[in-house]
Design a protein around this motif. Structure first.
Motif, mmCIF file in Angstrom:
data_model
loop_
_atom_site.group_PDB
_atom_site.id
_atom_site.type_symbol
_atom_site.label_atom_id
_atom_site.label_comp_id
_atom_site.label_asym_id
_atom_site.label_seq_id
_atom_site.Cartn_x
_atom_site.Cartn_y
_atom_site.Cartn_z
ATOM 1 N N THR B 82 42.382 -31.265 7.439
ATOM 2 C CA THR B 82 41.738 -30.027 7.771
ATOM 3 C C THR B 82 40.531 -29.777 6.645
ATOM 4 O OG1 THR B 82 43.084 -28.664 6.470
ATOM 5 C CG2 THR B 82 43.922 -28.693 8.651
ATOM 6 N N ALA B 83 39.591 -29.009 7.101
ATOM 7 C CA ALA B 83 38.597 -28.801 6.191
ATOM 8 C C ALA B 83 38.044 -27.294 6.642
ATOM 9 C CB ALA B 83 37.144 -29.656 6.524
ATOM 10 N N MET B 84 37.827 -26.630 5.522
ATOM 11 C CA MET B 84 37.564 -25.170 5.833
ATOM 12 C C MET B 84 36.117 -24.752 5.391
ATOM 13 S SD MET B 84 39.944 -22.320 5.535
ATOM 14 C CE MET B 84 39.837 -20.773 4.944
ATOM 15 N N VAL B 85 35.368 -23.870 6.288
ATOM 16 C CA VAL B 85 34.060 -23.451 5.664
ATOM 17 C C VAL B 85 34.292 -21.822 5.569
ATOM 18 C CG1 VAL B 85 31.812 -22.839 6.734
ATOM 19 C CG2 VAL B 85 32.942 -25.071 7.210
ATOM 20 N N PHE B 86 34.198 -21.539 4.145
ATOM 21 C CA PHE B 86 34.322 -20.236 3.886
ATOM 22 C C PHE B 86 33.153 -19.209 3.830
ATOM 23 C CE2 PHE B 86 36.602 -23.431 1.284
ATOM 24 C CZ PHE B 86 37.964 -22.766 1.051
ATOM 25 N N GLN B 87 33.660 -18.128 3.885
ATOM 26 C CA GLN B 87 32.555 -16.960 3.748
ATOM 27 C C GLN B 87 31.599 -17.098 2.833
ATOM 28 O OE1 GLN B 87 34.545 -13.107 4.434
ATOM 29 N NE2 GLN B 87 32.743 -12.058 4.105
ATOM 30 N N GLN B 88 32.020 -17.355 1.570
ATOM 31 C CA GLN B 88 31.109 -17.394 0.630
ATOM 32 C C GLN B 88 30.607 -18.784 0.093
ATOM 33 O OE1 GLN B 88 30.030 -14.690 -1.061
ATOM 34 N NE2 GLN B 88 31.313 -13.162 -0.218
ATOM 35 N N TYR B 89 30.726 -19.498 1.226
ATOM 36 C CA TYR B 89 30.392 -21.115 0.984
ATOM 37 C C TYR B 89 31.079 -21.975 -0.105
ATOM 38 C CZ TYR B 89 26.534 -17.975 1.247
ATOM 39 O OH TYR B 89 25.720 -16.809 1.498
ATOM 40 N N GLY B 142 21.296 -18.682 1.181
ATOM 41 C CA GLY B 142 22.695 -18.534 1.652
ATOM 42 C C GLY B 142 23.071 -19.503 3.082
ATOM 43 N N GLY B 143 21.999 -19.302 3.670
ATOM 44 C CA GLY B 143 21.989 -20.151 5.013
ATOM 45 C C GLY B 143 22.005 -21.401 4.865
ATOM 46 N N GLN B 144 21.213 -21.937 3.911
ATOM 47 C CA GLN B 144 21.214 -23.635 3.719
ATOM 48 C C GLN B 144 22.473 -23.981 3.054
ATOM 49 O OE1 GLN B 144 17.737 -23.416 0.923
ATOM 50 N NE2 GLN B 144 16.364 -24.409 2.511
ATOM 51 N N GLN B 145 23.162 -23.058 2.098
ATOM 52 C CA GLN B 145 24.407 -23.417 1.525
ATOM 53 C C GLN B 145 25.472 -23.342 2.488
ATOM 54 O OE1 GLN B 145 25.522 -21.474 -2.155
ATOM 55 N NE2 GLN B 145 23.503 -20.592 -2.530
ATOM 56 N N GLN B 146 25.382 -22.669 3.204
ATOM 57 C CA GLN B 146 26.383 -22.561 4.246
ATOM 58 C C GLN B 146 26.515 -24.015 5.307
ATOM 59 O OE1 GLN B 146 29.453 -21.777 4.707
ATOM 60 N NE2 GLN B 146 29.666 -19.815 5.268
ATOM 61 N N ARG B 147 25.131 -24.294 5.529
ATOM 62 C CA ARG B 147 25.153 -25.518 6.249
ATOM 63 C C ARG B 147 25.588 -26.708 5.610
ATOM 64 N NH1 ARG B 147 19.203 -24.240 7.121
ATOM 65 N NH2 ARG B 147 18.595 -26.485 7.746
ATOM 66 N N VAL B 148 25.316 -26.688 4.097
ATOM 67 C CA VAL B 148 25.820 -27.829 3.435
ATOM 68 C C VAL B 148 27.261 -27.750 3.301
ATOM 69 C CG1 VAL B 148 25.868 -28.726 1.032
ATOM 70 C CG2 VAL B 148 23.826 -27.683 1.733
ATOM 71 N N SER B 149 27.823 -26.621 3.464
ATOM 72 C CA SER B 149 29.085 -26.864 3.513
ATOM 73 C C SER B 149 29.916 -27.328 4.797
ATOM 74 C CB SER B 149 29.865 -25.145 2.952
ATOM 75 O OG SER B 149 30.250 -24.499 4.020
ATOM 76 N N ILE B 150 29.179 -26.853 5.950
ATOM 77 C CA ILE B 150 29.591 -27.534 7.028
ATOM 78 C C ILE B 150 29.390 -29.059 6.945
ATOM 79 C CG2 ILE B 150 28.914 -27.786 9.395
ATOM 80 C CD1 ILE B 150 27.796 -24.709 9.257
ATOM 81 N N SER B 168 29.359 -13.910 7.761
ATOM 82 C CA SER B 168 29.338 -12.526 7.345
ATOM 83 C C SER B 168 28.619 -12.194 5.990
ATOM 84 C CB SER B 168 30.908 -12.228 6.982
ATOM 85 O OG SER B 168 31.650 -12.264 8.211
ATOM 86 N N ALA B 169 28.523 -13.429 5.045
ATOM 87 C CA ALA B 169 27.879 -12.996 3.619
ATOM 88 C C ALA B 169 26.262 -13.420 3.923
ATOM 89 C CB ALA B 169 28.587 -13.879 2.710
ATOM 90 N N LEU B 170 26.047 -13.435 5.039
ATOM 91 C CA LEU B 170 24.413 -14.008 5.061
ATOM 92 C C LEU B 170 23.525 -12.914 5.433
ATOM 93 C CD1 LEU B 170 24.869 -17.400 7.157
ATOM 94 C CD2 LEU B 170 24.339 -17.151 4.721
ATOM 95 N N ASP B 171 22.294 -12.877 5.031
ATOM 96 C CA ASP B 171 21.598 -11.828 5.543
ATOM 97 C C ASP B 171 21.104 -12.267 6.878
ATOM 98 O OD1 ASP B 171 20.883 -10.922 3.035
ATOM 99 O OD2 ASP B 171 19.186 -12.448 2.410
ATOM 100 N N PRO B 172 20.779 -10.900 7.646
ATOM 101 C CA PRO B 172 20.668 -11.309 9.092
ATOM 102 C C PRO B 172 19.864 -12.509 9.495
ATOM 103 C CG PRO B 172 20.402 -8.920 8.373
ATOM 104 C CD PRO B 172 20.719 -9.554 7.233
ATOM 105 N N GLU B 173 18.583 -12.603 8.781
ATOM 106 C CA GLU B 173 17.756 -13.399 9.427
ATOM 107 C C GLU B 173 18.315 -15.016 9.154
ATOM 108 O OE1 GLU B 173 17.028 -11.838 6.702
ATOM 109 O OE2 GLU B 173 15.868 -12.954 5.311
#
Lengths: 241, 247
Positions: B82-89, B142-150, B168-173
């Motif tokens: 399994t792999a997990m993508v976290f709210q806080q990356y 934050g958005g880039q970090q989350q994409r890296v974590s994906i 949930s932790a990202l700025d709306p844009e």
């Protein structure tokens, strides 16, 4: 003041400097090794053991190290006898090193513990979620992030240790300080200032060298910190008695 | 492909998950919605054992694990599927973007450096960040970090990717770019379990939506049913409240 005399006696100290360095290095290395399980027990709050370690740390930090040296020198043979080893006389150097290892193990565990706790829980979980073993997680993720936080505290411990090692003459070890007291006696107190000034310069030198080593490591630390974007406040990691 | 039977989880006296059973088919996208504190995230964390349920069974990749008696070795095994993508990356702070994606392949999967590198660059390109390979996480948005974590999750080729409120932790844009990346992962046929509060996204992407309430599955069905023709009063109430407070 007799500078010529100082230059004369300096070579004699060269033979005992290795003893001081040996005591410091052994105490630092094994102290650090001891501090790891001590810190781990306290972090995991293992019942009974954790309280025991708390008492050990508190005792070590709250009693004079000179007193601890006497306790180890006179007490260790008694203790060993209780568990079946018959050594009525342990060497002064052995007693000194064992004592300083215990002292440093406590001191350094209190540097490692906050450094470990400063690592975000999410870093652990990310590694765990990918199936890292605890060892793989520590080695690759946790320790590299702990190191820059713990370094200033460990550096302090090292300098303290060098200074504290000068007390081992009290149980009869002929280290740098030990030789100085002998010399001062030999000259019937006539050249005390010269002798102790020489010794002070030697300790200064040893401390300077270790400071340089620490500074070298700190430069690497700063590089790591820049990379991680972690803002380190000195008081966060700093530790002093 | 993924089968959970009678999973129970408590924190002290508080029952967080109450006898949950769930079957997920290969390539299916399942979304959990529901009020905060109803166990959606906890359920996700149970699947790769960041929380340890007291009882229940899970079958994944042909092997069944009993939560009550799971060994350390089985725990690692399950986590590696399994792999997990976290709210806080939760990207590794001491590693570059590329190293973040490579590390588990080398350390856990024992792949060669070359193979791990190539795979990582491919996954980074998929989320549009191959140009940031040498950056450190804190240098990214934050958005880039989350994409890296994906990309990090994709790189270990798991059987299922668990997304825990990934926006949930990202700025709306910045939400859009991450949702787009998740959408592409879903299109590639990856099995996905998602916890989110992005209702319109959930509606678009999901094969099945599960509404959870107080540690139980309150209603489940295709998104069209849950969002437009819900049979449960509780679901309707939640969605109505949701739309009036956030839209």
């Amino acid at each position: 003041m007799d500078i010529k005399y100082m230059l004369e006696i300096f070579p004699q100290f060269l033979s005992v400097i290795p003893i001081t360095i040996l005591i410091v290095v052994l105490s630092a290395v094994f102290g650090l090794l001891l501090s790891i399980p001590v810190a781990a027990i306290r972090i995991r709050r293992i019942p009974v053991l954790s309280q025991l370690m708390g008492a050990y740390i508190s005792f070590t930090r709250s009693t004079p190290i000179l007193l601890q040296l006497f306790l180890f020198f006179f007490g260790l043979p008694v203790l060993l006898q209780l568990i079946g080893f018959d050594i009525t006389n342990i060497g002064a150097i052995t007693a000194a090193v064992v004592c300083l290892i215990f002292f440093n193990g406590a001191y350094m565990s209190e540097v490692l513990r906050p450094a470990y706790l400063a690592i975000d829980k999410g870093q652990h979980e990310a590694a765990e979620s990918l199936g890292y073993t605890p060892f793989q997680k520590m080695k690759g993720i946790v320790i590299p992030q702990m190191a820059p936080i713990a370094l200033p505290g460990l550096g302090n411990a090292m300098i303290h240790l060098i200074h504290d090692s000068s007390l081992v003459f009290a149980i009869g070890v002929v280290d740098v300080m030990g030789l100085a007291t002998i010399m001062s006696g030999d000259t019937f107190g006539m050249k005390q200032v010269e002798v102790f000034l020489t010794v002070a310069l030697i300790y200064w030198g040893i401390s300077m060298v270790s400071e340089q080593i620490i500074r070298l490591l700190e430069r690497r630390k700063k590089r790591v910190l820049r990379k991680t974007g972690y803002e380190l406040k000195e008081e966060e990691a700093g530790y002093s008695v | 492909m993924l089968n959970i039977e009678n999973l129970n989880l408590s924190f002290g006296d508080h029952k967080v998950l109450d006898d949950i059973s769930l079957e997920v088919k290969k390539g299916e996208v399942i979304t959990f919605i529901g009020p905060s504190g109803t166990g959606k995230t906890s359920l996700l964390r149970c699947i790769n054992l960041l929380e340890k349920p007291e009882s229940g069974r899970i079958t994944l990749g042909g092997l069944t694990y009993d939560f009550g008696s799971i060994t350390k070795k089985e725990t690692l095994n399950l986590r590696r599927k399994t792999a997990m993508v976290f709210q806080q990356y939760n990207l590794f702070k001491n590693k570059t973007v590329l190293e973040n994606v490579m590390d588990a392949q080398i350390v856990v999967q024992k792949k060669s450096k070359k193979a791990a590198h190539d795979k990582s660059m491919k996954e980074l390109a998929r989320v549009g960040l191959d140009g940031k390979a040498d950056a450190y996480p804190h240098q990214l948005s934050g958005g880039q970090q989350q994409r890296v974590s994906i990309a990090r999750a994709l790189a270990v080729e798991p059987e299922v990717i668990l997304f825990d409120e990934p926006t949930s932790a990202l700025d709306p844009e910045l939400v859009g770019e991450v949702l787009k990346a998740i959408g592409e992962v879903a299109d590639s046929g990856m099995t996905i379990i998602l916890v989110t509060h992005e209702m319109s996204f959930a509606k678009d992407i999901s094969d099945r939506v599960i509404f959870m309430d107080q540690g139980r599955v309150a209603e489940e069905g295709p998104p069209e049913q849950i969002f437009n023709h819900s049979e449960s009063a509780r679901t309707q109430q939640f969605l109505r409240k949701f739309y009036t407070t956030t839209h």
